[in-house]
Design an enzyme around this catalytic site. Structure first.
Site, PDB file in Angstrom:
ATOM      1  N   HIS A   1       3.440  -3.996   6.232  1.00  9.65           N
ATOM      2  CA  HIS A   1       2.351  -3.026   6.131  1.00  9.65           C
ATOM      3  C   HIS A   1       2.432  -2.025   7.290  1.00  9.65           C
ATOM      4  O   HIS A   1       3.372  -2.043   8.094  1.00  9.65           O
ATOM      5  CB  HIS A   1       1.002  -3.744   6.161  1.00  9.65           C
ATOM      6  CG  HIS A   1       0.734  -4.572   4.942  1.00  9.65           C
ATOM      7  ND1 HIS A   1      -0.131  -4.179   3.951  1.00  9.65           N
ATOM      8  CD2 HIS A   1       1.218  -5.779   4.555  1.00  9.65           C
ATOM      9  CE1 HIS A   1      -0.175  -5.101   2.996  1.00  9.65           C
ATOM     10  NE2 HIS A   1       0.632  -6.087   3.349  1.00  9.65           N
ATOM     11  N   HIS A  61       0.870  -1.171   0.000  1.00 13.07           N
ATOM     12  CA  HIS A  61       0.000   0.000   0.000  1.00 13.07           C
ATOM     13  C   HIS A  61       0.911   1.227   0.000  1.00 13.07           C
ATOM     14  O   HIS A  61       1.782   1.366   0.872  1.00 13.07           O
ATOM     15  CB  HIS A  61      -0.919  -0.018   1.212  1.00 13.07           C
ATOM     16  CG  HIS A  61      -1.902  -1.140   1.191  1.00 13.07           C
ATOM     17  ND1 HIS A  61      -2.188  -1.927   2.286  1.00 13.07           N
ATOM     18  CD2 HIS A  61      -2.663  -1.633   0.173  1.00 13.07           C
ATOM     19  CE1 HIS A  61      -3.081  -2.841   1.948  1.00 13.07           C
ATOM     20  NE2 HIS A  61      -3.387  -2.683   0.678  1.00 13.07           N
ATOM     21  N   GLU A 111       2.395  -5.838  10.476  1.00  9.46           N
ATOM     22  CA  GLU A 111       1.957  -4.451  10.628  1.00  9.46           C
ATOM     23  C   GLU A 111       2.967  -3.767  11.536  1.00  9.46           C
ATOM     24  O   GLU A 111       3.133  -4.133  12.701  1.00  9.46           O
ATOM     25  CB  GLU A 111       0.559  -4.393  11.236  1.00  9.46           C
ATOM     26  CG  GLU A 111      -0.519  -5.087  10.410  1.00  9.46           C
ATOM     27  CD  GLU A 111      -0.982  -4.259   9.220  1.00  9.46           C
ATOM     28  OE1 GLU A 111      -0.663  -3.050   9.180  1.00  9.46           O
ATOM     29  OE2 GLU A 111      -1.660  -4.818   8.337  1.00  9.46           O
ATOM     30  N   GLU A 130       1.792   3.228   3.149  1.00 12.85           N
ATOM     31  CA  GLU A 130       2.357   2.500   4.293  1.00 12.85           C
ATOM     32  C   GLU A 130       3.849   2.347   4.030  1.00 12.85           C
ATOM     33  O   GLU A 130       4.283   1.405   3.383  1.00 12.85           O
ATOM     34  CB  GLU A 130       1.641   1.171   4.475  1.00 12.85           C
ATOM     35  CG  GLU A 130       0.153   1.356   4.788  1.00 12.85           C
ATOM     36  CD  GLU A 130      -0.650   0.063   4.778  1.00 12.85           C
ATOM     37  OE1 GLU A 130      -0.033  -1.019   4.701  1.00 12.85           O
ATOM     38  OE2 GLU A 130      -1.895   0.135   4.829  1.00 12.85           O
TER      39      GLU A 130
END
Length: 515
Positions: free
Chosen positions: A245, A113, A337, A116
């Protein structure tokens, strides 16, 4: 009171927010007019600058790093983004540019993304760190690069990054730049093989793994970045992968799509649930913030789970890259993440690197868990695409073109089977100790199957005394030479089977009815 930082670290911190001395610009096709950056006098070429890197800066740093460690590193492109920017990879191995027998392949992907960005920077820093530590003689890094082939793709979505970077760190919206230039979410753009897996698993008609891409997938809009990743996966026999991410602080693992799509959250494990939990814990357990006991921190709601979670138990979505890796190839992929701020300010990058350096290395080293080996025939010729099965785990992996394989497995006792068309299968019992950190060597030699001659063609079938077999009439008619069966019967009469075959219409066996 904290001790003062050493001179090298001080150089890193002082230059953290410094702008580059000279910045090349990308041409219209996404290439570069490369301009070498002069380093400040007195500083070694091994220091890291903790700053955000534009596309041009990222390409320059990766190419300079490969040039500095040319004997263990090289860069290559796996394709272009929709706007024409190269998807540049830097790889590290003892023999860069080619697969070595028994050497496992790992990939780390950032910036899926575009907004990110922490993962993008972590992989740029990791590339420089691996090169520097190798040159400085680090036993750990030299051992890692001599036994593993590591591929780093810092930015899978360079077009989206440019949109996010235009707003700048601290001002970026939650979705600005998330998608690619076609307005596609790249982590929702892969084939949905998970639904097909659930369908086949419910019918118990498969063991899982290597599910083909359905034709209807190509009728939709497939991003060039997605195609590039899929082609990359077909080219290299990846064993382990992580996608980086931002937006939370947790490690998730497949399946990401729920077994019951109507349920927003539902635990949906793969057959390799135990191994995936070990992979996720290898990252989370050495990350200082993921192990922080404060529930008020970023990611604190995952604390009771150990900062790891099954993806579908968090939230369900289809078309994810991790599920596709697992179901279409041999590769096990987790999702990391890295923090609640998608586009962190430059002053936070050094701390993020310090938190993730050890987890990244620890995770890559996990590729050496389980077993590995070579499958060959009795003449020592490698058998490619042979299947490696593990009893009790309905997910198979296949051998690479050189006949080598890697099977990630948790500690314990396993029954492992190797099989391939035309060969008899071989079964072995394998015991993996809990503290074993190097893959055990388990080779297989397959013996060709013995095919018995079809003797029924040589004469009539035997039947019981006084009895006739179900095909006795046909057998009796087949006792004449095969070449004579096509000749018309004496007097022009037709054979007994003629009326049956002529009634088949367009499906008549014309070779049989030539007279």
């Amino acid at each position: 009171m904290r001790p003062p930082p050493p001179p090298l670290l001080f150089a890193m911190l002082v230059l953290a927010a410094a702008r580059p001395w000279c910045e090349p610009t990308p041409d219209a096709a996404g290439g570069l007019d490369v301009v070498e950056e002069a380093l400040p006098s007195g500083f070694p070429p091994t220091f890291l600058r903790f700053t955000h890197h534009s596309y041009a800066q990222m390409v320059r740093v990766l190419k300079q790093t490969a040039a500095r460690c040319t004997h263990v590193a090289k860069t290559y492109s796996i394709g272009r983004s929709f706007d024409g920017r190269e998807l540049l990879v830097i790889e590290f191995s003892s023999l860069p540019g080619q697969h070595e027998l028994m050497e496992p392949e790992v990939k780390l992907i950032g910036n899926i993304h575009g907004n990110e960005v922490a993962g993008r920077e972590m992989l740029i820093y990791l590339a420089q760190y691996l090169c520097s530590e190798y040159l400085l003689g680090s036993d750990r890094i030299q051992r890692l690069l001599n036994t593993t082939r590591i591929h780093l793709l810092p930015s899978m979505n360079p077009d989206g990054y440019e949109v996010a970077a235009a707003e700048g760190a601290g001002y970026n919206g939650w979705t600005s730049g998330r998608q690619n230039a076609q307005n596609l979410d790249l982590n929702r753009n892969f084939p949905d093989l998970t639904s097909e897996y659930y369908r086949l698993a419910s019918a118990r008609s498969m063991r899982g793994g290597h599910i083909a891409i359905p034709q209807h997938y190509w009728w939709g809009k497939v991003a060039p970045e997605t195609k590039a990743i899929m082609k990359w996966m077909r080219t290299i026999p990846f064993v382990l992968s992580a996608s980086l991410h931002g937006g939370d602080l947790v490690v998730s693992y497949p399946f990401d799509f729920s077994k019951h799509p109507q349920e927003e959250k539902m635990f949906s494990p793969t057959p390799d649930e135990k191994m995936f939990k070990l992979l996720a814990k290898a990252y989370a357990d050495v990350h200082p913030m993921m192990m922080d006991k404060s529930e008020n921190r970023c990611g604190g709601n995952f604390l009771k789970r150990g900062s790891i979670i099954n993806g579908a138990d968090w939230y369900s979505f289809t078309g994810g890259m991790s599920d596709f890796n697992y179901l279409h190839s041999n590769c096990f992929e987790i999702t990391v993440e890295l923090g609640c701020v998608k586009f962190p300010p430059e002053e936070a990058l050094y701390t993020i690197w310090q938190h993730n350096k050890e987890p990244l290395l620890n995770f890559v080293e996990m590729v050496h868990r389980g077993i590995k080996g070579v499958v060959m025939d009795k003449f020592g010729k490698p058998v490619k695409n042979a299947r490696i099965l593990v009893k009790g785990i309905r997910h198979d992996i296949t051998t690479a073109p050189d006949g080598d394989y890697w099977r990630l497995l948790p500690p314990g006792s396993h029954i492992v089977i190797a099989q391939a068309p035309g060969y008899s299968k071989v079964i072995k019992k394998v015991i993996i100790p809990a503290r074993m950190k190097r893959a055990g060597r388990v080779d297989f030699i397959l013996q060709p199957l013995r095919i018995r001659p079809r003797t029924f063609l040589l004469g009539p079938r035997r039947s019981g005394p006084g009895g006739a077999g179900p095909h006795r009439e046909l057998e009796e008619s087949s006792q004449e030479p095969l070449g004579a069966r096509r000749q018309p019967a004496a007097g022009g009469s037709k054979p007994w089977w003629w009326s049956y075959f002529t009634s088949l219409g367009p499906h008549q066996p014309r070779w049989l009815l030539k007279y």
